[in-house]
Design an enzyme around this catalytic site. Structure first.
Site, mmCIF file in Angstrom:
data_model
loop_
_atom_site.group_PDB
_atom_site.id
_atom_site.type_symbol
_atom_site.label_atom_id
_atom_site.label_comp_id
_atom_site.label_asym_id
_atom_site.label_seq_id
_atom_site.Cartn_x
_atom_site.Cartn_y
_atom_site.Cartn_z
ATOM 1 N N ALA A 180 0.866 -1.182 0.000
ATOM 2 C CA ALA A 180 0.000 0.000 0.000
ATOM 3 C C ALA A 180 0.896 1.222 0.000
ATOM 4 O O ALA A 180 2.014 1.188 0.534
ATOM 5 C CB ALA A 180 -0.918 0.022 1.222
ATOM 6 N N VAL B 197 0.666 3.879 1.701
ATOM 7 C CA VAL B 197 0.905 4.455 3.028
ATOM 8 C C VAL B 197 1.844 3.622 3.896
ATOM 9 O O VAL B 197 2.269 4.077 4.950
ATOM 10 C CB VAL B 197 -0.416 4.675 3.800
ATOM 11 C CG1 VAL B 197 -1.261 5.729 3.110
ATOM 12 C CG2 VAL B 197 -1.179 3.382 3.982
ATOM 13 N N TYR B 198 2.169 2.405 3.482
ATOM 14 C CA TYR B 198 3.108 1.609 4.268
ATOM 15 C C TYR B 198 4.487 2.275 4.219
ATOM 16 O O TYR B 198 5.138 2.313 3.170
ATOM 17 C CB TYR B 198 3.213 0.181 3.742
ATOM 18 C CG TYR B 198 1.963 -0.668 3.865
ATOM 19 C CD1 TYR B 198 0.846 -0.250 4.590
ATOM 20 C CD2 TYR B 198 1.898 -1.908 3.243
ATOM 21 C CE1 TYR B 198 -0.279 -1.036 4.697
ATOM 22 C CE2 TYR B 198 0.763 -2.710 3.348
ATOM 23 C CZ TYR B 198 -0.318 -2.266 4.064
ATOM 24 O OH TYR B 198 -1.450 -3.054 4.159
ATOM 25 N N SER B 199 4.900 2.809 5.354
ATOM 26 C CA SER B 199 6.183 3.518 5.459
ATOM 27 C C SER B 199 6.305 4.622 4.416
ATOM 28 O O SER B 199 7.363 4.859 3.837
ATOM 29 C CB SER B 199 7.365 2.545 5.340
ATOM 30 O OG SER B 199 7.406 1.680 6.451
ATOM 31 N N ASN B 200 5.184 5.321 4.162
ATOM 32 C CA ASN B 200 5.181 6.468 3.246
ATOM 33 C C ASN B 200 5.787 6.128 1.888
ATOM 34 O O ASN B 200 6.602 6.889 1.334
ATOM 35 C CB ASN B 200 5.928 7.655 3.872
ATOM 36 C CG ASN B 200 5.307 8.126 5.164
ATOM 37 O OD1 ASN B 200 4.086 8.205 5.271
ATOM 38 N ND2 ASN B 200 6.122 8.420 6.159
#
Length: 344
Positions: free
Chosen positions: A59, A61-64
């Site tokens: 995704a 948003v996983y660790s930006n």
């Protein structure tokens, strides 16, 4: 590795997929999940492919974006047609007013960003990470349909939708002849069975394949948590922020389920997480279960959840101990079961 159709589509996916929320670990939230670097990620991908688990879920948003970037490096040079890549967008990714949601502006930017970080020219399964009630469904579905027709996305899915959210979206797609969602990435576990109340019957009726996230109950069914045991130092639940953002579970209920899992694990010679994963793989609508791993040992253990099945008695005992009272109108519908049959 067993493969199943992804909902009412012709696309087949492995029953186990590797989740990459542990990759990178470069943000305050995701560092508690894991900090898998590129070299470690390559090794995990190698092990998955050796076992036929060729699907990898991420995704933005996983660790930006760090998770997608590490995954992109880990799959570099491998035959793209041997891999199934899924990712998600909708949550905030940037500080601007339009860097959140499922608007045409945000979705187009999100898909282009994911393609760049993953180092690929198409995404096999693209999912909306959450429902955006501010954006008209016509705008959302027409944008996604355009991306499918452009060849940038192969299949569409959603995540964390309620029943009416998903049904409204499907009706909109049908009305206009746009590409339909075929997958719902949903939370489902032995200590989180809310999915069965409405989303499972909807999935059966509408041909939606479930891609299960957090199948071990937000890290609670790892076999390391039980009555009278201290929380493991490596558990993500050591972070209060992470614990609070996940599904709540009453301790007595958790321990009762864990007790039953440990008993079945002893009978089968399997581990607690292997039993928990195998139970899910025998539930209706489940197309694939996303497993996570901080290291090679955890990954190999989770991959060993396939190739065998719990027997009917073991399934019945796990069903009984994990059953919870249903809210209205679902408890009432059970009294009319000959017209509202349970999923099978």
């Amino acid at each position: 590795m067993e493969f199943r159709y992804l909902g009412r589509s012709g696309f087949r996916v492995p029953v186990l997929a590797l989740g990459t929320a542990t990759f990178a670990g470069s943000s305050e939230f995701f560092k508690h999940w894991g900090r898998t670097d590129v070299a470690e990620a390559r090794r995990l991908v190698d092990i998955c492919l050796e076992h036929g688990a060729c699907m990898f879920d991420s995704a933005d948003v996983y660790s930006n974006g760090g998770s997608e970037a590490v995954l992109g490096e880990a799959i570099k040079g491998r035959p793209r047609d041997r891999l199934i890549i899924s990712t998600k967008a909708t949550f905030r990714f940037g500080e601007g007013e339009n860097e959140v949601g499922s608007s045409r502006h945000h979705l187009l930017r999100s898909v282009e960003g994911s393609l760049r970080r993953l180092g690929t020219d198409y995404i096999d399964l693209f999912q909306l990470h959450g429902f955006d009630a501010r954006t008209p469904q016509e705008e959302v579905l027409s944008t996604l349909d355009t991306l499918v027709r452009a060849g940038k996305i192969r299949y569409l899915g959603v995540s964390n939708f309620s029943g009416w959210h998903l049904m409204k979206a499907l009706a909109t797609a049908d009305r206009h002849g746009w590409t339909r969602y075929v997958a719902h990435q949903a939370y489902y576990s032995l200590i989180g069975r809310d999915y069965e109340w409405e989303l499972m019957p909807l999935a059966i009726d509408q041909g939606i394949g479930t891609v299960v996230w957090s199948p071990l109950g937000w890290g609670r069914l790892t076999g390391k948590i039980g009555r009278g045991r201290p929380l493991p130092e490596t558990s993500r639940l050591q972070s209060q922020r992470v614990a609070d953002s996940g599904p709540p579970v009453a301790p007595d209920y958790l321990y009762a389920v864990v007790d039953a899992l440990e008993q079945v694990a002893a009978e089968t010679g399997k581990t607690v997480p292997q039993v928990a994963l195998n139970w899910l793989l025998q539930r209706p609508t489940v197309s694939s279960v996303i497993i996570g791993a901080r290291n090679e040992e955890q990954l190999r253990q989770n991959l060993a959840a396939v190739g065998w099945n719990l027997d009917a008695d073991q399934l019945a005992r796990l069903d009984a101990v994990s059953e919870r009272p249903r809210p209205y109108p679902y408890w009432h519908q059970r009294s009319f079961a000959h017209r509202n049959p349970p999923p099978v």
